[in-house]
Design an enzyme around this catalytic site. Sequence first.
Site, mmCIF file in Angstrom:
data_model
loop_
_atom_site.group_PDB
_atom_site.id
_atom_site.type_symbol
_atom_site.label_atom_id
_atom_site.label_comp_id
_atom_site.label_asym_id
_atom_site.label_seq_id
_atom_site.Cartn_x
_atom_site.Cartn_y
_atom_site.Cartn_z
ATOM 1 N N ASP A 44 72.708 72.304 33.855
ATOM 2 C CA ASP A 44 72.980 73.628 33.283
ATOM 3 C C ASP A 44 71.733 74.472 33.073
ATOM 4 O O ASP A 44 71.826 75.585 32.552
ATOM 5 C CB ASP A 44 73.715 73.488 31.942
ATOM 6 C CG ASP A 44 72.802 72.963 30.835
ATOM 7 O OD1 ASP A 44 71.824 72.268 31.162
ATOM 8 O OD2 ASP A 44 73.076 73.259 29.663
ATOM 9 N N ASP A 83 67.182 72.427 36.445
ATOM 10 C CA ASP A 83 68.116 71.647 37.258
ATOM 11 C C ASP A 83 68.342 72.266 38.633
ATOM 12 O O ASP A 83 68.926 71.610 39.507
ATOM 13 C CB ASP A 83 69.471 71.529 36.547
ATOM 14 C CG ASP A 83 69.374 70.745 35.251
ATOM 15 O OD1 ASP A 83 68.624 69.755 35.228
ATOM 16 O OD2 ASP A 83 70.037 71.124 34.270
ATOM 17 N N ASP A 87 72.749 65.687 34.113
ATOM 18 C CA ASP A 87 71.739 66.040 33.123
ATOM 19 C C ASP A 87 72.293 65.668 31.752
ATOM 20 O O ASP A 87 73.513 65.610 31.557
ATOM 21 C CB ASP A 87 71.457 67.541 33.204
ATOM 22 C CG ASP A 87 70.423 67.979 32.186
ATOM 23 O OD1 ASP A 87 69.440 67.242 31.996
ATOM 24 O OD2 ASP A 87 70.611 69.035 31.568
#
Length: 615
Positions: free
Chosen positions: A510, A514, A313
């Site tokens: 995080d 996700d 990410d």
Amino acid sequence: MSALSRFLEKNGRPLLAILALLTLAGGAFAQWSGAASLSAQFWFAGGSVVLVVLLVEIVRSLMQRQFGLDVVAALSMSAALAFDEPLAANIVALMYAGGQQLENFAEGRARREMTALLGRVARTAMCYCGDKLEEVPIERLVPGDRVLIRRGEVIPVDGVLAAPAADIDMSALTGESMPVRFFEGDQVPSGCVGCGAAFDLITTLPAAESTYAGIVRLVKSAQESKAPMVRLADRYALWFLMATVIIAGAAWWLTGDRLRALSVLVVATPCPLILAVPVAIISGMSRAASIGVLIKSGGALETLARVRTAILDKTGTMTTGRAGVVDIRTVNGVEASEMLRLAASLDQASNHASAESLVAAAKARGLALSKPTDVTETPGSGIAGTVDGRRLVVGGSNFVKEHSRTGDPYDLGESIPPGSAVVAVSMDGAVAGIILLSDQVRGDALETIAAFRNADVSRFVLASGDRADVVRAVGTRLGIDTAHGDLAPNDKVDIVVRERERAPVMMIGDGVNDAPALAAADVGVAMGARGAAASSEAADVVLLVDDLGPLAIAVSLARRARMIALQSVAVGIGLSFAAMGFAAFGYLPPVEGAILQEVIDVAVILNALRALARP
């Protein structure tokens, strides 16, 4: 449970090993003294007692539908006693009981970092109750309580620092050797230690929901897990037993010498599978925990060792997740630092995210902020007020242009980097300049990518819900193979599924969005123990630090631990089968065979403990 039962449960294995050693020594002394019959009685007694205990454990395991390789040790002791070889039986008994102690020692060494994490849990806190300080159980703390943290005390719950500054030992979470300085208003995680002057903390979470409580739950789960390689050993226990019995039976049938069969049984105990594999896996998990990477299970460590692709990410993972000042452009001779100081001074009166970034940037540069007056704020547009006698307007370009007599912020907007936010500033009715804010790439991002490549992670994919042009710009800067932007959570899952067709995949994120991708990956990694609970629950690995660097080291640790486990199995089982061959052909008597097997056991376990070392 009675006191005697608790005592035996705790000390039964050491007592059994001591008994086997004492009977072996007693028999040897009797033999030296010329009392051969007495020596045989000593050895018979030692072998019999350990055999009875072992048979009880085997029955219990079978009742739980578990079949282990300890059956081979029981067979060898039974055969030795039946064939009137009490010395061999006593040596095997010592080998078995001593092996249990060796296992306890090795696993204790392997688990030491995780055990240390569990041992740091605070039980009480000094809480302000009216005008008094009272020591209370941490379960009684609620958000908003004010607690005193004294020098050397473990911080019991997450909170906000209510002191100008504090030095805090973060080593339990991050492995950092040097204390970290926190400032008033900073979030302080539980589990760390105050190492300077005493300070006050305003609690933000109950004890059960705090950072360290979550870490403790994860550690306990990790300690109770059983790695696939260990389960594989259990699965093949029956086949190994059958091979042992066939070799022993063939040696007896072909030669008519029952001692050859006994020798085969004595050297057949496969401790490389029973002990070396779990010791190596747990060692790797413990070593990773010492650098702030909590691997939830042995299976996760094994999978981490095979990862070849990393999907990352962007926000909060490869970037800081917080907007920082990347450029200051001024006109009419205005000094950049002075414009930032005045704008940040005014923005102290706003809770807008851009205002917080300006204030943080000014403080980081050591600028002295002044108190704003006559403040008026238009939510979502900007803020106006007076600072040090100067009338300021800070906000979006349109807002500042409308409130300025001269100048246009848009004249300064050439070549703005993708994804940057523009904060315009006007002083005394004239546009003074613009400040560019952007989610900054982590300072160690390039080094981290290089470290992953050194750990044999060969492909990198950036997956983010942010604008595609911003994601591509970050990907280009970091040398990422593929960058995808404007992604919904299900889009990230699709990318994970596609990449898994190439090679084992590690997904790092995080946020709550996700979590589905973390669950879909071969190994999901959640950034930060204080990250979203959903991502931490879905992940196989949780970083206790806001840093990807230790994860690259953990990948190398996982590869090393798995390699050492396989090496221990291959070498140990190979040596055991070789010894069985020598025993079957009469070159290895029972007593010498038992001693040789013990040497093999010690060697493979010491080799497994090498996984504690940093690669």
